[in-house]
Design an enzyme around this catalytic site. Structure first.
Site, mmCIF file in Angstrom:
data_model
loop_
_atom_site.group_PDB
_atom_site.id
_atom_site.type_symbol
_atom_site.label_atom_id
_atom_site.label_comp_id
_atom_site.label_asym_id
_atom_site.label_seq_id
_atom_site.Cartn_x
_atom_site.Cartn_y
_atom_site.Cartn_z
ATOM 1 N N SER A 141 -38.005 27.498 -3.952
ATOM 2 C CA SER A 141 -37.817 26.721 -5.188
ATOM 3 C C SER A 141 -39.166 26.104 -5.532
ATOM 4 O O SER A 141 -40.051 26.007 -4.670
ATOM 5 C CB SER A 141 -36.797 25.607 -4.908
ATOM 6 O OG SER A 141 -36.819 24.627 -5.927
ATOM 7 N N TYR A 154 -33.278 18.774 0.335
ATOM 8 C CA TYR A 154 -33.564 20.046 -0.350
ATOM 9 C C TYR A 154 -35.075 20.308 -0.361
ATOM 10 O O TYR A 154 -35.534 21.413 -0.048
ATOM 11 C CB TYR A 154 -33.005 19.958 -1.767
ATOM 12 C CG TYR A 154 -33.022 21.233 -2.570
ATOM 13 C CD1 TYR A 154 -31.983 22.156 -2.467
ATOM 14 C CD2 TYR A 154 -34.056 21.505 -3.464
ATOM 15 C CE1 TYR A 154 -31.972 23.318 -3.236
ATOM 16 C CE2 TYR A 154 -34.062 22.664 -4.222
ATOM 17 C CZ TYR A 154 -33.023 23.571 -4.110
ATOM 18 O OH TYR A 154 -33.026 24.730 -4.878
#
Ligand code: NAD
Length: 259
Positions: A141, A154
């Site tokens: 990401s 995350y």
């Protein structure tokens, strides 16, 4: 182009993983799907996209459980004879300040978004090495490159995944096996829809306005990346053009990280 190759795509019953599986299937690969939810619908969609002699199968392993991950890799090898393309895509999100972050959510995010890639990779590598060909694509990401508040687990997992990708790429640098990370910005999938809905509910605005705000904050193109675009990038990385692309973290983020 990928005729005769087999791709194992984790978390491919929806969103980005399904987009990647469809692109690989369209290019002739066999595909082993994985993930929760409606597996039959995903299987039917991928089967319809298949070209040539490609086949699709599914394994329901929970990516937080190493024994189930091992069973899935073995099942893929038993069904198709190999794992040539490994796409580590399964992932979850939780948004909260650190002091409010449930420890159980932290552990789940690290297990699913990071440790599962270690387990699939360690189990797939011996076969790839025996054939001296492999592609490992880790769906990280932009949060593997930069941070946002309230996403500590995350961001930690995705930075970890980018680091793991580089280390694995170096270990395999003199082989035909490449390891790379793809780092999307906003892609409108169920994972992001939850964040859109939460923002809309919290601010008392429409879902469309919440989407506009999300994009305006971070993604200068003001457009979501699509799973189809990520699928095309994955196919490119699996082509001979990708033979010497090693250890990169390739952002597809509408300019997010350029700021
Ligand atoms: P999604 O929620 O649509 O899909 C997630 C997939 O993972 C689903 O198939 C789900 O069933 C599966 N999954 C979840 N927990 C699992 C588990 N324990 N075991 C097996 N499968 C499990 O989300 P998405 O947006 O398509 O996300 C896919 C990946 O892309 C994730 O790693 C995510 O972090 C990453 N990503 C997404 C975006 C985005 O904007 N959507 C941006 C950057 C990175």
């Amino acid at each position: 182009m990928l005729k005769g190759k087999t791709a194992l795509v984790t978390g491919s019953t929806s969103g980005i993983g399904l987009g990647l599986a469809l692109a690989l299937a369209k290019n002739g690969a066999n595909v082993m799907l994985n993930g929760f939810g409606d597996a039959d619908a995903a299987k039917a969609e991928v089967a319809a996209a298949m070209t040539g002699s490609g086949r699709v199968a599914y394994h329901g392993a929970d990516m937080s459980k190493p024994a189930e991950i091992e069973a899935m890799v073995m099942a893929c090898q038993a069904e198709f004879g190999a794992v040539d393309i490994l796409v580590n895509n399964a992932g979850i999100q939780h948004v909260a300040n650190i002091e409010d972050f449930p420890a159980e959510r932290w552990d789940a995010i690290i297990a699913i978004n990071l440790s599962s890639a270690f387990h699939t990779t360690r189990l797939a590598l011996p076969g790839m090495k025996s054939r001296n060909w492999g592609r490992v694509l880790n769906i990280a990401s932009v949060h593997g490159l930069v941070a946002s508040a309230q996403k500590s687990a995350y961001v930690a997992a995705k930075h970890g995944l980018v680091g793991f990708t580089k280390s694995a790429a170096l270990e395999c640098a003199a082989t035909g096996i490449t390891h790379n990370a793809i780092c999307p910005g906003w892609v409108l999938t169920p994972l992001v829809q939850k964040q859109v809905d939460a923002r809309a509910a919290q601010a008392g605005i429409t879902a469309d306005e919440a989407k506009r705000q999300l994009l305006a904050e971070k993604q200068p193109s003001l457009q979501f990346t699509t799973p189809e675009q990520l699928g095309e990038l994955a196919v490119f990385m699996c082509s001979t053009a990708g033979d010497n692309i090693r250890g990169v973290a390739w952002n597809v983020d509408g300019g997010w990280v350029a700021q």
